[in-house]
Write a protein that holds these residues in place. Structure first.
Motif, PDB file in Angstrom:
ATOM      1  N   VAL A  56      56.336  49.454  39.694  1.00  0.00           N
ATOM      2  CA  VAL A  56      56.993  48.356  40.481  1.00  0.00           C
ATOM      3  C   VAL A  56      56.413  47.453  38.775  1.00  0.00           C
ATOM      4  O   VAL A  56      56.305  47.740  38.620  1.00  0.00           O
ATOM      5  N   ARG A  57      57.666  46.393  39.740  1.00  0.00           N
ATOM      6  CA  ARG A  57      56.769  44.692  39.036  1.00  0.00           C
ATOM      7  C   ARG A  57      55.297  44.178  39.632  1.00  0.00           C
ATOM      8  O   ARG A  57      55.362  44.178  40.531  1.00  0.00           O
ATOM      9  N   LEU A  58      54.465  44.026  38.764  1.00  0.00           N
ATOM     10  CA  LEU A  58      53.403  42.910  39.601  1.00  0.00           C
ATOM     11  C   LEU A  58      53.142  41.473  39.100  1.00  0.00           C
ATOM     12  O   LEU A  58      54.834  40.552  38.487  1.00  0.00           O
ATOM     13  N   PRO A  59      53.493  40.826  40.624  1.00  0.00           N
ATOM     14  CA  PRO A  59      51.811  41.538  41.295  1.00  0.00           C
ATOM     15  C   PRO A  59      52.733  41.613  42.631  1.00  0.00           C
ATOM     16  O   PRO A  59      53.869  41.025  42.995  1.00  0.00           O
ATOM     17  N   ALA A  60      52.226  42.718  43.121  1.00  0.00           N
ATOM     18  CA  ALA A  60      53.041  43.952  44.547  1.00  0.00           C
ATOM     19  C   ALA A  60      51.476  44.111  44.556  1.00  0.00           C
ATOM     20  O   ALA A  60      51.183  45.614  44.698  1.00  0.00           O
ATOM     21  N   ALA A  61      50.555  43.597  45.241  1.00  0.00           N
ATOM     22  CA  ALA A  61      49.322  43.483  46.671  1.00  0.00           C
ATOM     23  C   ALA A  61      49.967  44.371  47.316  1.00  0.00           C
ATOM     24  O   ALA A  61      50.457  44.080  48.513  1.00  0.00           O
ATOM     25  N   VAL A  62      49.779  46.164  47.318  1.00  0.00           N
ATOM     26  CA  VAL A  62      49.149  46.793  48.780  1.00  0.00           C
ATOM     27  C   VAL A  62      48.336  47.079  48.878  1.00  0.00           C
ATOM     28  O   VAL A  62      47.974  48.258  48.290  1.00  0.00           O
ATOM     29  N   PRO A  63      47.373  47.218  49.378  1.00  0.00           N
ATOM     30  CA  PRO A  63      46.381  48.042  50.088  1.00  0.00           C
ATOM     31  C   PRO A  63      46.715  49.283  49.735  1.00  0.00           C
ATOM     32  O   PRO A  63      47.226  49.911  50.200  1.00  0.00           O
ATOM     33  N   VAL A  92      46.321  51.939  43.834  1.00  0.00           N
ATOM     34  CA  VAL A  92      46.385  51.986  42.657  1.00  0.00           C
ATOM     35  C   VAL A  92      47.492  51.797  41.257  1.00  0.00           C
ATOM     36  O   VAL A  92      48.330  52.449  41.394  1.00  0.00           O
ATOM     37  N   ARG A  93      46.922  51.163  40.284  1.00  0.00           N
ATOM     38  CA  ARG A  93      48.095  50.816  39.106  1.00  0.00           C
ATOM     39  C   ARG A  93      48.071  51.196  37.930  1.00  0.00           C
ATOM     40  O   ARG A  93      46.446  50.636  37.574  1.00  0.00           O
ATOM     41  N   ALA A  94      48.687  51.195  36.871  1.00  0.00           N
ATOM     42  CA  ALA A  94      48.701  51.322  35.156  1.00  0.00           C
ATOM     43  C   ALA A  94      49.770  50.531  35.204  1.00  0.00           C
ATOM     44  O   ALA A  94      50.586  50.720  34.991  1.00  0.00           O
ATOM     45  N   VAL A  95      49.308  49.836  34.047  1.00  0.00           N
ATOM     46  CA  VAL A  95      50.080  48.630  33.774  1.00  0.00           C
ATOM     47  C   VAL A  95      51.062  49.180  32.306  1.00  0.00           C
ATOM     48  O   VAL A  95      50.099  49.456  31.363  1.00  0.00           O
ATOM     49  N   THR A 142      52.864  53.285  39.811  1.00  0.00           N
ATOM     50  CA  THR A 142      51.301  52.521  41.167  1.00  0.00           C
ATOM     51  C   THR A 142      51.720  54.271  42.277  1.00  0.00           C
ATOM     52  O   THR A 142      52.537  55.005  41.406  1.00  0.00           O
ATOM     53  N   THR A 143      50.102  54.034  42.943  1.00  0.00           N
ATOM     54  CA  THR A 143      50.577  55.796  43.348  1.00  0.00           C
ATOM     55  C   THR A 143      49.445  55.878  44.479  1.00  0.00           C
ATOM     56  O   THR A 143      48.552  54.882  44.098  1.00  0.00           O
ATOM     57  N   LEU A 144      49.165  56.114  45.445  1.00  0.00           N
ATOM     58  CA  LEU A 144      47.939  55.791  46.411  1.00  0.00           C
ATOM     59  C   LEU A 144      45.805  56.577  46.013  1.00  0.00           C
ATOM     60  O   LEU A 144      46.722  57.042  44.612  1.00  0.00           O
ATOM     61  N   ALA A 145      45.538  55.306  46.154  1.00  0.00           N
ATOM     62  CA  ALA A 145      44.603  55.409  45.897  1.00  0.00           C
ATOM     63  C   ALA A 145      44.209  57.454  46.566  1.00  0.00           C
ATOM     64  O   ALA A 145      44.236  57.334  47.210  1.00  0.00           O
ATOM     65  N   PRO A 171      45.905  49.273  31.014  1.00  0.00           N
ATOM     66  CA  PRO A 171      45.289  48.313  31.705  1.00  0.00           C
ATOM     67  C   PRO A 171      45.976  49.015  33.245  1.00  0.00           C
ATOM     68  O   PRO A 171      46.033  49.118  33.728  1.00  0.00           O
ATOM     69  N   PHE A 172      44.177  49.594  33.822  1.00  0.00           N
ATOM     70  CA  PHE A 172      44.264  50.528  34.974  1.00  0.00           C
ATOM     71  C   PHE A 172      44.429  49.092  36.066  1.00  0.00           C
ATOM     72  O   PHE A 172      42.451  48.632  35.905  1.00  0.00           O
ATOM     73  N   LEU A 173      44.404  49.022  37.093  1.00  0.00           N
ATOM     74  CA  LEU A 173      44.029  48.597  38.232  1.00  0.00           C
ATOM     75  C   LEU A 173      44.051  49.186  39.584  1.00  0.00           C
ATOM     76  O   LEU A 173      44.619  49.759  39.936  1.00  0.00           O
ATOM     77  N   THR A 174      42.617  48.428  40.482  1.00  0.00           N
ATOM     78  CA  THR A 174      42.426  48.671  40.910  1.00  0.00           C
ATOM     79  C   THR A 174      42.870  48.065  42.499  1.00  0.00           C
ATOM     80  O   THR A 174      42.881  46.604  42.758  1.00  0.00           O
TER      81      THR A 174
END
Length: 342
Positions: free
Chosen positions: A191-198, A201-204, A318-321, A339-342
């Protein structure tokens, strides 16, 4: 075809125990699971798939076409599910179906079950096979190669055969990826960031400044540098509504702050041929892409934006936390310095 209908590769994760001995906490969890299973042992996973398909399609006829079964048959299966649950799940009308309050509660509790079952089957599978990956539009080949190498690794059995899962990539808009991840129909998304979905998790894997892309025959193509005044007369070829939520709104706002209130010309950017065609057919249309995304294409010319603070394109896996795939992605990110984003 749903991932419930195929075997897929394992998401590396811990087992519940070793040898013949399980911990007390695991015994308690298994005991609760057995009790719960007693009340749903006549439940068919097929009915969950049917229910989720109707929710996604919004009509029984649309879901039946997607599932390749007849509409009367699907309607009958949904009625059986409602009888088993003991409550109506849909409100039916001439426009389609809507979830009842009970249907919304049912969806909230069961939508993660296919993904969890998929992960459980994959974790126990002796032979890894396929991980479906959703890819948003306009992703450079370099990014796909980086994701491929990162998630699957290299053959290690000495014979040249692949011992890690194979990625099966397909085009899926950023807006649709969250739902497909929840339903277990894809294992990862790009995905392209930002894509804020609860719940994700994402890794750039890609972080590059954007620049102006135009056809090689564009009136400004011969200029080595562009100004904001040059760009003020240009329309911006941009993402269609819903194609890249978050990113599609953020970048034009950043450009406006820099001095270019761009008039947007939205198209489906999943199709590269359409993207190039739009640039070739108008003298007042340009696009935004990182330089590496169009490098080597003789039909296109790239020029930097007239600023040292250009908006950036950031692509992430991105994938399910709290899933096996999230644990795998975290390990890959650490190894490849994503970079890993939660």
């Amino acid at each position: 075809m749903s991932v419930l209908d195929e075997r897929v590769g394992p998401f590396p994760g811990g087992r519940i125990g070793t040898g013949d001995v399980l911990g007390d906490r695991t015994h308690e969890g298994v005991g609760r699971a057995v009790t719960h299973a007693e009340h749903v042992d006549d439940f068919d996973m097929r009915h969950l798939r049917y229910f989720l398909s109707v929710v996604r399609a919004g009509t029984v006829s649309g879901a039946a076409q997607e599932l390749r079964i007849s509409q009367p048959s699907l309607s009958q299966q949904i009625k059986r599910l409602e009888q088993r649950v003991g409550a109506p799940l849909f409100i039916r009308s001439s426009r389609g179906v809507e979830l009842t309050a009970g249907g919304r509660a049912f969806l909230r509790e069961i939508q993660s079950i296919p993904g969890q079952l998929r992960s459980a089957i994959a974790a126990a599978a002796p032979s890894p096979l396929v991980w479906p990956v959703g890819v948003c539009g306009g992703v450079p080949a370099e990014v796909l190669a980086e994701v491929q190498n990162g998630l699957t690794g290299q053959p290690t059995d000495g014979t040249g055969s692949r011992t890690e899962p194979v990625l099966r990539m397909r085009s899926v808009s950023t807006a649709d990826q969250s739902e497909l991840l929840q339903h277990g129909e894809i294992a990862f998304g790009i995905v392209r960031l930002p894509a804020a979905v609860p719940g994700l998790v994402r890794a750039v894997v890609w972080d590059e400044p954007l620049g102006i892309v135009m056809d090689a025959g564009h009136p400004m193509a011969h200029r080595p540098r562009l100004t904001w005044e040059d760009l003020s007369a240009q329309r911006l070829l941009w993402y269609d509504e819903g194609c890249a939520p978050g990113y599609a709104d953020t970048v034009p706002a950043q450009l406006a702050a820099l001095g270019w209130n761009a008039v947007l010309h939205p198209i489906d950017q999943d199709q590269q041929a359409l993207f190039v065609h739009e640039l070739q057919t108008a003298d007042d249309v340009v696009a935004l892409r990182p330089r590496l995304a169009v490098q080597g294409d003789p039909q296109l010319v790239w020029r930097p934006l007239p600023t040292t603070a250009a908006p950036r394109e950031r692509l992430a896996v991105t994938t399910l936390a709290d899933s096996g795939s999230a644990r795998h992605l975290r390990r890959v990110a650490a190894r490849r310095r994503w970079p890993f984003l939660t």
